[in-house]
Design a protein around this motif. Sequence first.
Motif, mmCIF file in Angstrom:
data_model
loop_
_atom_site.group_PDB
_atom_site.id
_atom_site.type_symbol
_atom_site.label_atom_id
_atom_site.label_comp_id
_atom_site.label_asym_id
_atom_site.label_seq_id
_atom_site.Cartn_x
_atom_site.Cartn_y
_atom_site.Cartn_z
ATOM 1 N N ALA A 42 -4.550 3.303 -0.233
ATOM 2 C CA ALA A 42 -4.732 4.584 -0.909
ATOM 3 C C ALA A 42 -4.858 5.737 0.073
ATOM 4 N N GLN A 43 -5.289 5.424 1.301
ATOM 5 C CA GLN A 43 -5.451 6.476 2.302
ATOM 6 C C GLN A 43 -4.159 6.734 3.073
ATOM 7 N N PRO A 46 0.999 7.588 -1.069
ATOM 8 C CA PRO A 46 0.660 8.273 -2.318
ATOM 9 C C PRO A 46 0.061 7.328 -3.355
ATOM 10 N N ALA A 47 -0.847 7.870 -4.158
ATOM 11 C CA ALA A 47 -1.530 7.056 -5.166
ATOM 12 C C ALA A 47 -0.548 6.410 -6.132
ATOM 13 N N VAL A 50 0.669 3.195 -4.747
ATOM 14 C CA VAL A 50 -0.350 2.146 -4.813
ATOM 15 C C VAL A 50 -0.431 1.593 -6.231
ATOM 16 N N ASP A 51 -0.434 2.484 -7.228
ATOM 17 C CA ASP A 51 -0.509 2.048 -8.624
ATOM 18 C C ASP A 51 0.708 1.210 -9.001
#
Length: 238
Positions: A42-43, A46-47, A50-51
Amino acid sequence: MTHHGIPRRPDGFVLAGGPSARTEAADLTGIRAGLRVFADGAQKIPAVEVDRAKAIAMMSAAWPIQHQQLASMAVVQFLELLPPPEVALPERVAMIDDVAFLRELGSGFFILNRHESAEICWKRVHELAPDDETALLGLVKLSEAKRDITAARQYLHLLKKSSPHSEETWSISMMAGVFAGDTAAVIESGKRLLRLNPGLIKTHNVLADAYRRAGDTTLAEHHKTMAERLTKAMKDPQ
């Protein structure tokens, strides 16, 4: 979106409780805790990426055991990443060109018995990647379920060309021959399947019956004997 090549059975994704996790009442706390797509992902990315990766990993775990609750969680996450929900699913799917995303979304819908939605996703995958094995297998099964024999045969023909070394290809081809009463197709597909995996008891039994109907008692007896030997070996490995 970037394709991260999430494996079909990610090592870091474990169903807590083993076989008991197959039930709808399974405790999914361990599953959520066990999901590790990337270290500190997540760091670093982009979110949305990750999702996406998490949803694909969930489906990778759900598919082998047809886990409906886990598939439902994955589908919800996938749908949140699609264009706005006020748009109908076919239009939303048409906006996506991410094959892995659509493949797994279709698989999730299939597990949940939402076959029309699964077909929408897999047809889009087929448009983007005509040789995709998952989409072709799914479309064969869905066409058979709708008794659309013409479509099933068309997709099966493409599957044989694109995935001739897959056990799934010849297994579904063999059973299609059984249901159609096509003994020659059953024998040809069964032979191809046994070349890939000689230890398939069901295939030996199917071939024994097919050869019996074809009048070849020698080969019928051979496959019957092989099935019996393999069954005995499984019961008494010593």
